[in-house]
Design a protein around this motif. Sequence first.
Motif: not given
Length: 508
Positions: A100-104, A109-111, A430-431
């Motif tokens: 999902i998305g692009h982690d940094i 990413f979902h955060q 906190s996800g």
Amino acid sequence: MANGITNIVVVGGGTAGWMAAAALIRVLNKQVTVRLVESEEIGIVGVGEATVPHIKLFNNLLGLNEADFVARTQGTFKLGIQFRDWGKLGDTYIHGFGVIGHDIGLTPFHQYWLKARLSGMHSDADLHDYSVNTVAATRGKFMPAPTDVPAGSPLSTIGYAYHFDASLYARYLREYSEARGVRRTEGKVRSVDLHPETGHVAAVVMESGERIEGDLFIDCSGFRGLLIEGALQSGYEDWSHWLPCDRALAVPCARVEAPTPYTRSTAREAGWQWRIPLQHRTGNGYVYSSQFISEDEAAAKLMANLDGKALADPRPLRFVTGMRKKSWNRNVVALGLASGFMEPLESTSIHMIQAGISKLLELFPSDGVMDPVLIERFNERTRFESERIRDFLVLHYNATTRDDTPFWDYCRTMSIPDSLKTNIDLFRHSGRFFRNADEMFAAVSWIQVMIGQGIMPTGYNPLVDQMPDADLPKFLDSIRDVISKNVDLMPTHQQFIDRECKAAAVVV
């Protein structure tokens, strides 16, 4: 590696038996003989027509050609599972494979999506908009990850599995195995001989009177557990108080539209209905609890919700969700339904067979000695994986606001394993979710299902605040736009099948 073990006997065919035979003959090659006994009269359960991406590793181990395998099994491709009416009536979400998305950095990413959602910056943005798998699934698109795209491209993250006809897969693996030396014996097992001193299985005796001896026995006899339970009485742990469905009805129907690149699971009054699209037909079934609905009522509901004309009468199955207390006992290793049963909600059945085979090969006895340390490690790892899958399945049932039927009221209010409650509480706060060792489902799976079922965190990881608020919407929009444009370039699922792996026509 196999010194001391020269004869391996697989009891039972079907998907489990032929997967075991194929892998053993492939890896151990000329070191052992592999013999499989099965009876065409008994038949196979064959409900496991949907898989998870791990199966590609198994097929690669065997050296199978993907296009040939898909065509020969009337297969299609699977980007994930669509869930309907689970969190509440009218809800739909997809548990997609891939990312999902692009982690940094270390922040998933979902955060970032959570912060935008909770702060109102992107209150209408669905999480599935940021996964190439889920966007492609909803648009009916499919392609494997191209080999010539840069690592940062969304197309490089496509994860997929397969839908296929389980009986055709077993036949395919039988041809593979027999071509490499596996010997098949037709017939039923009449009795099991135990060694008088060790208590190990010495031989199985066929109804024909033939006595088949072995050093190691693989029990793939289905729910009966002919060796692991019938002969060795290994015991069974019942999890039906957490997973109350104990019946299923399966029926194929005519295909009436292009196959979707995903499995569908629709929650019903007392369970759920599966829909698995193949090239030549569509597989359907109703998994239900006999405490809350009769077989006749379940059959009527199933038949009323088919895409096309039924091609057979519904076939009933009975089961008790749980696991064998010892999947490896003495010189018997149980695989598939003989080892335990997890309902097919997340397509884990074939994966559990594959995982059992992998663990057996990793812990294969040296010098033919059934080392208690190896056996205990096998059983520990099997229990760990089974309990984590159990928790993931229970999550689907318990994380719901549905109270419209007695079944869903029970699921919503039932006690759940402490291990699952801890994961839910942490995520709700906190996800956050932390994958435990090598459990089957990664964080991305848990996150999609928890959010899809309505568990919305009240906070997020504060590391997200390192990104300026003004940049967050632009970051999210850019990822969503890139994914959408990439999916536009993909062929439809049907176009890909027609071009790469179309099966021969089947006369119904």
